[in-house]
Design a protein around this motif. Structure first.
Motif, PDB file in Angstrom:
ATOM      1  N   PHE A  18      51.741  41.372  34.807  1.00 38.21           N
ATOM      2  CA  PHE A  18      50.400  41.496  35.369  1.00 38.21           C
ATOM      3  C   PHE A  18      49.720  42.744  34.820  1.00 38.21           C
ATOM      4  O   PHE A  18      50.373  43.753  34.552  1.00 38.21           O
ATOM      5  CB  PHE A  18      50.447  41.588  36.905  1.00 38.21           C
ATOM      6  CG  PHE A  18      51.022  40.384  37.575  1.00 38.21           C
ATOM      7  CD1 PHE A  18      50.215  39.305  37.927  1.00 38.21           C
ATOM      8  CD2 PHE A  18      52.378  40.316  37.860  1.00 38.21           C
ATOM      9  CE1 PHE A  18      50.738  38.187  38.542  1.00 38.21           C
ATOM     10  CE2 PHE A  18      52.916  39.200  38.489  1.00 38.21           C
ATOM     11  CZ  PHE A  18      52.099  38.133  38.825  1.00 38.21           C
ATOM     12  N   MET A  19      48.393  42.653  34.656  1.00 36.87           N
ATOM     13  CA  MET A  19      47.592  43.802  34.211  1.00 36.87           C
ATOM     14  C   MET A  19      46.537  44.123  35.254  1.00 36.87           C
ATOM     15  O   MET A  19      45.837  43.234  35.742  1.00 36.87           O
ATOM     16  CB  MET A  19      46.915  43.526  32.872  1.00 36.87           C
ATOM     17  CG  MET A  19      46.017  44.665  32.391  1.00 36.87           C
ATOM     18  SD  MET A  19      45.275  44.381  30.767  1.00 36.87           S
ATOM     19  CE  MET A  19      46.697  44.651  29.702  1.00 36.87           C
ATOM     20  N   LEU A  20      46.430  45.415  35.576  1.00 41.91           N
ATOM     21  CA  LEU A  20      45.422  45.890  36.521  1.00 41.91           C
ATOM     22  C   LEU A  20      44.225  46.418  35.748  1.00 41.91           C
ATOM     23  O   LEU A  20      44.369  47.320  34.914  1.00 41.91           O
ATOM     24  CB  LEU A  20      46.017  46.989  37.406  1.00 41.91           C
ATOM     25  CG  LEU A  20      45.192  47.477  38.590  1.00 41.91           C
ATOM     26  CD1 LEU A  20      45.017  46.363  39.623  1.00 41.91           C
ATOM     27  CD2 LEU A  20      45.864  48.681  39.247  1.00 41.91           C
ATOM     28  N   LYS A  21      43.043  45.858  35.989  1.00 41.65           N
ATOM     29  CA  LYS A  21      41.820  46.258  35.290  1.00 41.65           C
ATOM     30  C   LYS A  21      40.723  46.510  36.321  1.00 41.65           C
ATOM     31  O   LYS A  21      40.837  46.100  37.480  1.00 41.65           O
ATOM     32  CB  LYS A  21      41.357  45.160  34.321  1.00 41.65           C
ATOM     33  CG  LYS A  21      42.327  44.891  33.186  1.00 41.65           C
ATOM     34  CD  LYS A  21      41.893  43.690  32.352  1.00 41.65           C
ATOM     35  CE  LYS A  21      40.550  43.908  31.688  1.00 41.65           C
ATOM     36  NZ  LYS A  21      40.611  44.946  30.629  1.00 41.65           N
ATOM     37  N   GLY A  22      39.631  47.175  35.888  1.00 40.98           N
ATOM     38  CA  GLY A  22      38.556  47.398  36.841  1.00 40.98           C
ATOM     39  C   GLY A  22      37.435  48.259  36.306  1.00 40.98           C
ATOM     40  O   GLY A  22      37.361  48.552  35.115  1.00 40.98           O
ATOM     41  N   ALA A  23      36.565  48.670  37.230  1.00 42.81           N
ATOM     42  CA  ALA A  23      35.391  49.463  36.858  1.00 42.81           C
ATOM     43  C   ALA A  23      34.931  50.289  38.053  1.00 42.81           C
ATOM     44  O   ALA A  23      35.186  49.941  39.210  1.00 42.81           O
ATOM     45  CB  ALA A  23      34.263  48.560  36.381  1.00 42.81           C
ATOM     46  N   ILE A  24      34.244  51.392  37.728  1.00 45.36           N
ATOM     47  CA  ILE A  24      33.625  52.252  38.746  1.00 45.36           C
ATOM     48  C   ILE A  24      32.117  52.228  38.532  1.00 45.36           C
ATOM     49  O   ILE A  24      31.634  52.502  37.435  1.00 45.36           O
ATOM     50  CB  ILE A  24      34.153  53.695  38.664  1.00 45.36           C
ATOM     51  CG1 ILE A  24      35.674  53.721  38.823  1.00 45.36           C
ATOM     52  CG2 ILE A  24      33.485  54.571  39.720  1.00 45.36           C
ATOM     53  CD1 ILE A  24      36.274  55.108  38.641  1.00 45.36           C
ATOM     54  N   ASN A  25      31.363  51.885  39.574  1.00 51.21           N
ATOM     55  CA  ASN A  25      29.902  51.838  39.514  1.00 51.21           C
ATOM     56  C   ASN A  25      29.314  52.799  40.542  1.00 51.21           C
ATOM     57  O   ASN A  25      29.960  53.128  41.547  1.00 51.21           O
ATOM     58  CB  ASN A  25      29.390  50.426  39.813  1.00 51.21           C
ATOM     59  CG  ASN A  25      29.648  49.470  38.669  1.00 51.21           C
ATOM     60  OD1 ASN A  25      28.887  49.394  37.722  1.00 51.21           O
ATOM     61  ND2 ASN A  25      30.740  48.723  38.761  1.00 51.21           N
TER      62      ASN A  25
END
Length: 205
Positions: A151-158
């Motif tokens: 599994f890969m954990l990805k994301g973003a901060i807005n």
């Protein structure tokens, strides 16, 4: 009769006292703080935000059904890697610190195996190549034995900034998702929101 010599001495003394006071006022003051102590100075994203968001979101992802389903079906812990975390906010955010906080929370949970990042893997592969030439056969580490991630954990901060006069509301939203590398399924979606009210005489973005 005014004594000029005494007046000069008095003037020199006053100037010296003034300079001493000025230097004292400009001197740097440093107070040590506890690393877990919360101190918001500018209202911008800081170390406390990074630590609290990462700990809360990792706690959430590890409490969801995907983990129990995986371990129950395969009788082993999943291998997890942290992928790209994008900074889509208006300000500079040290993503290395945020990623490191998440990696530490994952490893310390004891519920998953953690796989090294792409940059770290490149360094390790270079070391294996060097061992092929220089290390003894008994201590040499062979190629092709790496642990692949499940599994890969990805994301973003807005961020959203709402300002009026000397008052500003800073809104941060962190979105993370966990993706199965076998079939691209998104098995978990996490979201954390932070809102700060900042009041100051001069606003800076």
């Amino acid at each position: 009769m005014i004594n000029l010599a005494n007046m000069r001495s008095f003037g020199v003394a006053c100037a010296a006292l003034f300079l001493t006071g000025l230097l004292s006022a400009c001197a740097t003051s440093v107070d040590r703080m506890g690393v877990d102590e919360v101190k918001d100075l500018s209202g911008a994203w800081n170390d406390t935000d990074s630590r609290l968001v990462s700990e809360e979101m990792i706690q959430d992802v590890l409490s969801r059904a995907w983990l129990q389903d995986y371990t129950g079906a395969r009788k082993k812990q999943p291998n997890v890697i942290v992928g790209e975390i994008r900074n889509l906010s208006h300000e500079h955010i040290n993503l290395n610190t945020f990623v490191a906080d998440m990696e530490r929370a994952l490893i310390n949970s004891g519920k998953v195996h953690f796989v090294a990042s792409r940059v770290e893997r490149d360094d390790i592969r270079q070391e294996r190549k060097d061992q092929d030439t220089h290390a003894s056969e008994a201590t040499r580490k062979a190629m092709g034995q790496e642990l692949g991630a499940d599994f890969m954990l990805k994301g973003a901060i807005n961020t959203i900034i709402d300002a009026s006069g000397s008052t500003q509301v800073r809104y941060y939203q962190v979105d993370l998702n966990l993706i199965s590398l076998a079939d691209n399924r998104i098995v978990w979606l996490g979201q954390k929101k932070i809102k700060k009210l900042v009041k100051r005489s001069k606003l800076r973005s």
